[in-house]
Design a protein around this motif. Structure first.
Motif, PDB file in Angstrom:
ATOM      1  N   VAL A  58      24.283  -9.101  -7.450  1.00  0.00           N
ATOM      2  CA  VAL A  58      23.141  -8.526  -8.163  1.00  0.00           C
ATOM      3  C   VAL A  58      21.972  -9.496  -8.341  1.00  0.00           C
ATOM      4  O   VAL A  58      20.948  -9.125  -8.919  1.00  0.00           O
ATOM      5  N   GLY A  59      22.088 -10.708  -7.852  1.00  0.00           N
ATOM      6  CA  GLY A  59      21.089 -11.740  -8.123  1.00  0.00           C
ATOM      7  C   GLY A  59      19.827 -11.625  -7.289  1.00  0.00           C
ATOM      8  O   GLY A  59      19.548 -10.606  -6.655  1.00  0.00           O
ATOM      9  N   THR A  60      19.072 -12.696  -7.293  1.00  0.00           N
ATOM     10  CA  THR A  60      17.811 -12.763  -6.566  1.00  0.00           C
ATOM     11  C   THR A  60      18.054 -12.797  -5.058  1.00  0.00           C
ATOM     12  O   THR A  60      19.185 -12.972  -4.597  1.00  0.00           O
ATOM     13  N   ARG A  61      16.996 -12.635  -4.288  1.00  0.00           N
ATOM     14  CA  ARG A  61      17.086 -12.465  -2.833  1.00  0.00           C
ATOM     15  C   ARG A  61      17.998 -13.484  -2.149  1.00  0.00           C
ATOM     16  O   ARG A  61      18.913 -13.117  -1.433  1.00  0.00           O
ATOM     17  N   TYR A  62      17.726 -14.763  -2.311  1.00  0.00           N
ATOM     18  CA  TYR A  62      18.486 -15.777  -1.578  1.00  0.00           C
ATOM     19  C   TYR A  62      19.847 -16.073  -2.203  1.00  0.00           C
ATOM     20  O   TYR A  62      20.688 -16.715  -1.575  1.00  0.00           O
ATOM     21  N   ALA A  63      20.076 -15.592  -3.427  1.00  0.00           N
ATOM     22  CA  ALA A  63      21.383 -15.748  -4.063  1.00  0.00           C
ATOM     23  C   ALA A  63      22.373 -14.698  -3.576  1.00  0.00           C
ATOM     24  O   ALA A  63      23.583 -14.910  -3.628  1.00  0.00           O
ATOM     25  N   ARG A  64      21.872 -13.578  -3.093  1.00  0.00           N
ATOM     26  CA  ARG A  64      22.743 -12.473  -2.693  1.00  0.00           C
ATOM     27  C   ARG A  64      23.506 -12.786  -1.409  1.00  0.00           C
ATOM     28  O   ARG A  64      22.958 -13.333  -0.461  1.00  0.00           O
ATOM     29  N   PHE A  65      24.767 -12.391  -1.403  1.00  0.00           N
ATOM     30  CA  PHE A  65      25.607 -12.615  -0.227  1.00  0.00           C
ATOM     31  C   PHE A  65      25.045 -11.907   1.000  1.00  0.00           C
ATOM     32  O   PHE A  65      25.243 -12.368   2.123  1.00  0.00           O
ATOM     33  N   THR A  66      24.331 -10.810   0.799  1.00  0.00           N
ATOM     34  CA  THR A  66      23.736 -10.091   1.937  1.00  0.00           C
ATOM     35  C   THR A  66      22.669 -10.923   2.637  1.00  0.00           C
ATOM     36  O   THR A  66      22.359 -10.662   3.800  1.00  0.00           O
TER      37      THR A  66
END
Length: 181
Positions: A58-66
């Motif tokens: 659910v985090g910010t863009r670069y924190a997301r596993f995606t």
């Protein structure tokens, strides 16, 4: 030399990273493995991993596993870049860095689970559980040394100071370096 600045790592990612560094180092290097402090620091590590997994969803863009899926083709591409001297800056994790992040998250979780098992009546004093715990700790230590070496190598190779970015949250990319999202 001209540079571009990119806000990449949010405060939670940076606090997680450095808190994990401190907690793992404390348990691996300074605490008595038989002490309550060692056990409590282990719980802190597992809690940090749980928070990071949640933030990876659910985090910010670069924190997301995606934003950094494990990719064999991406890793091979990065190795090709290294072999040929081609320089690319990845705003998030590099493909090899992504694989290391998944490795470290899973390894830290395995250390925590095996450490907890050693405190239960069912597994207290069971040799294979303690051996498994030690194997995971050794694998984490090897992985951390490789991670630090790779961060230094990529920083020198690309001109992007990765440790500074993990402190400030901002990646500074030299002019002329191709930027990958």
């Amino acid at each position: 030399m001209s540079v571009t600045r990119h806000k990449v790592w949010d405060p939670l990612v940076r606090i997680f990273h450095w808190s994990l560094v401190i907690a793992f180092a404390a348990n691996a290097l300074f605490t008595d493995p038989e002490s309550n402090l060692h056990e409590w620091i282990g719980y802190v590590v597992v809690a940090l991993i749980a928070i990071r997994i949640l933030w990876g969803v659910v985090g910010t863009r670069y924190a997301r596993f995606t934003s950094f899926p494990p990719s064999a083709s991406g890793a091979l591409g990065q190795l090709s870049d290294i072999a040929t001297g081609r320089k690319r800056a990845h705003l998030g994790h590099t493909p090899l860095g992504a694989m290391m992040i998944y490795n470290l998250l899973l390894t830290m979780l395995a250390i925590g689970v095996s450490g907890y098992m050693m405190t239960t009546n069912a597994y207290w004093g069971v040799d294979w559980v303690e051996e498994l715990h030690e194997i995971f700790v050794t694998w984490a230590e090897i992985s951390i040394v490789l991670h630090i070496g790779a961060v230094i190598w990529e920083s020198l190779r690309t001109g992007v100071n990765l440790p500074r970015a993990m402190v400030s949250g901002v990646k500074t990319v030299p002019e002329g370096i191709k930027i990958e999202p």
